[in-house]
Scaffold this motif. Structure first.
Motif, mmCIF file in Angstrom:
data_model
loop_
_atom_site.group_PDB
_atom_site.id
_atom_site.type_symbol
_atom_site.label_atom_id
_atom_site.label_comp_id
_atom_site.label_asym_id
_atom_site.label_seq_id
_atom_site.Cartn_x
_atom_site.Cartn_y
_atom_site.Cartn_z
ATOM 1 N N VAL A 1 9.385 -16.161 -11.816
ATOM 2 C CA VAL A 1 9.838 -15.527 -10.581
ATOM 3 C C VAL A 1 9.799 -16.501 -9.408
ATOM 4 C CG1 VAL A 1 9.339 -13.653 -8.959
ATOM 5 C CG2 VAL A 1 9.144 -13.261 -11.413
ATOM 6 N N GLY A 2 8.914 -17.479 -9.483
ATOM 7 C CA GLY A 2 8.809 -18.456 -8.397
ATOM 8 C C GLY A 2 10.072 -19.274 -8.206
ATOM 9 N N GLN B 1 5.257 -4.856 -8.771
ATOM 10 C CA GLN B 1 4.254 -5.115 -7.732
ATOM 11 C C GLN B 1 3.426 -6.355 -8.034
ATOM 12 O OE1 GLN B 1 2.436 -1.172 -6.077
ATOM 13 N NE2 GLN B 1 3.201 -0.682 -8.127
ATOM 14 N N MET B 2 3.034 -6.523 -9.282
ATOM 15 C CA MET B 2 2.184 -7.660 -9.631
ATOM 16 C C MET B 2 2.945 -8.979 -9.566
ATOM 17 S SD MET B 2 0.030 -5.866 -12.734
ATOM 18 C CE MET B 2 -1.103 -7.231 -13.002
ATOM 19 N N LEU B 3 4.254 -8.948 -9.780
ATOM 20 C CA LEU B 3 5.074 -10.150 -9.640
ATOM 21 C C LEU B 3 5.604 -10.327 -8.224
ATOM 22 C CD1 LEU B 3 7.166 -9.980 -12.958
ATOM 23 C CD2 LEU B 3 5.243 -11.502 -12.449
ATOM 24 N N ARG B 4 5.320 -9.356 -7.362
ATOM 25 C CA ARG B 4 5.750 -9.372 -5.961
ATOM 26 C C ARG B 4 7.271 -9.431 -5.849
ATOM 27 N NH1 ARG B 4 3.229 -14.350 -3.420
ATOM 28 N NH2 ARG B 4 4.135 -13.458 -1.524
ATOM 29 N N LEU B 5 7.948 -8.720 -6.725
ATOM 30 C CA LEU B 5 9.407 -8.725 -6.710
ATOM 31 C C LEU B 5 9.939 -7.962 -5.500
ATOM 32 C CD1 LEU B 5 10.279 -8.039 -10.466
ATOM 33 C CD2 LEU B 5 10.388 -10.214 -9.241
ATOM 34 N N PRO B 6 11.071 -8.390 -4.960
ATOM 35 C CA PRO B 6 11.702 -7.663 -3.850
ATOM 36 C C PRO B 6 12.425 -6.432 -4.393
ATOM 37 C CG PRO B 6 13.082 -9.497 -4.507
ATOM 38 C CD PRO B 6 11.833 -9.607 -5.340
ATOM 39 N N GLU C 1 11.441 2.687 -2.870
ATOM 40 C CA GLU C 1 11.489 1.449 -2.090
ATOM 41 C C GLU C 1 11.728 0.220 -2.964
ATOM 42 O OE1 GLU C 1 7.225 1.683 -3.470
ATOM 43 O OE2 GLU C 1 8.796 3.070 -2.827
ATOM 44 N N MET C 2 11.565 0.344 -4.270
ATOM 45 C CA MET C 2 11.765 -0.782 -5.185
ATOM 46 C C MET C 2 13.206 -0.892 -5.679
ATOM 47 S SD MET C 2 8.356 -0.481 -7.565
ATOM 48 C CE MET C 2 6.711 -0.334 -6.831
ATOM 49 N N LEU D 1 9.725 -12.946 -1.775
ATOM 50 C CA LEU D 1 8.649 -12.284 -2.484
ATOM 51 C C LEU D 1 7.881 -11.366 -1.544
ATOM 52 C CD1 LEU D 1 7.305 -15.166 -4.757
ATOM 53 C CD2 LEU D 1 9.024 -13.429 -5.248
ATOM 54 N N VAL D 2 7.575 -10.165 -2.016
ATOM 55 C CA VAL D 2 7.002 -9.102 -1.181
ATOM 56 C C VAL D 2 5.479 -9.151 -1.230
ATOM 57 C CG1 VAL D 2 6.818 -6.611 -0.862
ATOM 58 C CG2 VAL D 2 9.005 -7.640 -1.525
ATOM 59 N N THR D 3 4.866 -9.046 -0.064
ATOM 60 C CA THR D 3 3.420 -8.897 0.030
ATOM 61 C C THR D 3 3.141 -7.596 0.772
ATOM 62 O OG1 THR D 3 3.080 -11.288 0.077
ATOM 63 C CG2 THR D 3 1.250 -9.901 0.825
ATOM 64 N N SER D 4 2.647 -6.608 0.049
ATOM 65 C CA SER D 4 2.432 -5.289 0.629
ATOM 66 C C SER D 4 0.992 -5.121 1.098
ATOM 67 C CB SER D 4 2.764 -4.205 -0.411
ATOM 68 O OG SER D 4 2.463 -2.927 0.093
ATOM 69 N N GLU D 5 0.825 -4.392 2.199
ATOM 70 C CA GLU D 5 -0.519 -4.094 2.678
ATOM 71 C C GLU D 5 -1.214 -3.067 1.788
ATOM 72 O OE1 GLU D 5 -0.243 -2.851 6.697
ATOM 73 O OE2 GLU D 5 0.501 -4.787 7.443
ATOM 74 N N GLU D 6 -0.421 -2.313 1.039
ATOM 75 C CA GLU D 6 -0.949 -1.303 0.136
ATOM 76 C C GLU D 6 -1.211 -1.935 -1.229
ATOM 77 O OE1 GLU D 6 0.151 3.361 -0.750
ATOM 78 O OE2 GLU D 6 1.768 1.898 -0.652
ATOM 79 N N SER D 7 -2.401 -1.755 -1.771
ATOM 80 C CA SER D 7 -2.735 -2.333 -3.065
ATOM 81 C C SER D 7 -1.933 -1.650 -4.176
ATOM 82 C CB SER D 7 -4.235 -2.198 -3.355
ATOM 83 O OG SER D 7 -4.576 -0.835 -3.550
ATOM 84 N N VAL D 8 -1.879 -2.303 -5.331
ATOM 85 C CA VAL D 8 -1.153 -1.737 -6.467
ATOM 86 C C VAL D 8 -1.738 -0.389 -6.862
ATOM 87 C CG1 VAL D 8 -0.545 -2.061 -8.891
ATOM 88 C CG2 VAL D 8 -0.479 -4.009 -7.323
#
Length: 470
Positions: A26-27, A97-102, A126-127, A303-310
């Motif tokens: 994904v990177g 979420q774990m891969l921080r996909l948009p 939202e995904m 790549l998405v970084t959410s304030e809400e945990s998985v």
């Protein structure tokens, strides 16, 4: 490594993924390109998506990622009777979420994948940027397809020699390419059967049983649940697909009342099987999909970084699911496990668990269709053709006076119009539960002829003649 590990006290799954980036991760995604998530067809995995990953109309303009579902391909999991399409959607959401996909465009191919994609759009809107569903199945399985899958599963799991496994493999080819098997490319038939010999031999039958349980025991979504999907939707459907009649795509089109601008339904003329495997149909489907995406707003793939945990997001989704299916107790489950999202009844869970337990017996002594090197011992098309009981292109055998007659018979039959598959209505939920509750070891053993033919015939004088021909 291209795996996402989903671990919890009651579950474990290792989800494999592949991308169109140089190093398969994904990177390597280009931030300026939108992202596409592809879900593979039934009986196959992400390695069969080369028509999508190799199409420049998609590969050049999009970041692409495909996941193997937990019981398919290179993914692995602990067998469970709790597995349903809600669990598949939870797996996919956790991976995203774990891969921080948009947010991504979802391309779902065939039954199990379309059910997963619909549920992902319901619980995690939202995904999802858009939904493209290929060959939408009936809300519950058609009666004749249900029966065919049931018999196919038992024959597949209990194959005791190469001919038996190749025969059930040829029957499965019919579900992938459609009823006109004689028109299917011989190399494609060989590749499909060789793939199943390597990845889904009788020793791996628990994966097949669990996958078909998810498909055959599915339950339809409620009308208000369909209405909650509010992203652009494209339905691509094969004109001659008899396992998934077009009227059910039209039904879904009418049910998705919340889609802005309405649902687009495109019919691929002449297509009767999976729209991602047969080259001609795959090219048309890719073109329609690419044009559909070109009309949507362009999005980036940072790549998405959410304030809400998985776990917090999954717990919120679990509470929403409890309301959707009207089961308040679901909200009390722990969201760190995808199995917590299972909406199956207790009876179905028990029956699925029973079938998994039964097929687990004797795994160390089952027949293997591959050689010591782990590869098929022959191509399906290279099997002996001089025997009078030789199976022709349509999977049936015809007695003849010699090899010349066999060739002539084959050529004449390829010009005939294939018989249509039987038409029927979807089964009820009670019918699906009945199938599982009446599952017994004898229902499998009766399909397998063991010992020499002389011994079998002498000990079964009351057996109808037709049964001896099977």
């Amino acid at each position: 490594m291209p795996y996402v590990y989903l671990e919890s006290p009651d579950d474990f799954a290792s989800i494999y993924y592949t991308t169109n980036t140089k190093y398969g991760n994904v990177g390597g995604f280009a931030p300026e390109k939108p992202t596409i998530i592809i879900l593979h067809p039934l009986f196959l995995d992400s390695s069969w998506l080369h028509h999508q990953f190799g199409d420049t109309r998609l590969d050049d303009g999009f970041n692409m990622i495909a996941f193997d579902m937990r019981t398919c391909g290179q993914s692995t999991c602990r067998p469970s009777g709790l597995h349903d399409s809600w669990v598949d959607a939870a797996d996919l959401a956790r991976c995203i979420q774990m891969l921080r996909l948009p947010p991504a465009h979802i391309l779902a191919l065939e039954g199990v994948s379309t059910n997963c994609a619909e549920r992902l759009a319901v619980l995690f809107p939202e995904m999802v940027l858009s939904l493209t569903l290929c060959n939408v199945p009936a809300p519950t399985e058609l009666k004749w397809v249900f029966t065919a899958y049931d018999e196919l599963m038992q024959s597949w799991c209990c194959a005791e020699d190469l001919e038996s496994f190749e025969h059930v493999g040829m029957e499965s080819v019919t579900f992938v390419v459609g009823p006109n098997v004689q028109e299917c490319d011989v190399d494609l038939q060989d590749e499909l059967i060789a793939y199943w010999e390597v990845t889904l031999p009788p020793a791996q039958r628990l994966r097949l049983v669990e996958t078909l349980n998810v498909l055959m025991n599915r339950t339809p979504l409620k009308a208000e649940t369909y209405a909650s999907i509010k992203v652009p939707v494209l339905l691509i459907h094969g004109e001659r697909n008899e396992t998934c009649p077009k009227k059910y795509a039209e039904l879904l089109q009418a049910q998705l009342t919340g889609v802005p601008g309405g649902v687009i339904l495109y019919t691929v003329k002449g297509a009767s099987g999976c729209l991602s495997i047969v080259p001609g149909s795959a090219s048309i489907a890719n073109q329609v999909f690419a044009k559909f995406l070109s009309r949507l707003p362009h999005t980036r793939s940072d790549l998405v970084t959410s304030e809400e945990s998985v776990e917090e997001r999954m717990q919120r989704a679990l509470q929403e699911l409890a309301v959707i299916v009207d089961k308040p107790k679901l909200a009390q489950r722990k969201a760190h496990s995808s199995l917590s999202f299972s909406c199956l009844s207790d009876d179905v869970i028990m029956s699925q668990s029973d079938s998994l337990s039964f097929y687990k017996k004797g795994l160390d002594s089952v027949f293997s269709p591959v050689g010591p090197d782990g590869r098929p011992t022959r191509r399906f098309s290279d099997r002996i053709k001089s025997h009078w009981f030789y199976g022709e292109k349509d999977g049936l055998s015809y007695a003849g006076s010699g090899s010349t007659n066999l060739v002539n018979t084959t050529e004449s039959r390829t010009t005939e119009k294939s018989l249509p598959m039987p038409s029927s209505e979807p089964i009820s939920a009670e019918t699906a539960a009945l199938r599982k509750s009446t599952f017994t070891p004898s229902s499998v053993d009766k399909l397998v002829i063991k010992g020499s033919m002389a011994k079998v015939v002498s000990g079964t004088s009351s057996m109808p003649f037709q049964r001896l021909l099977l």
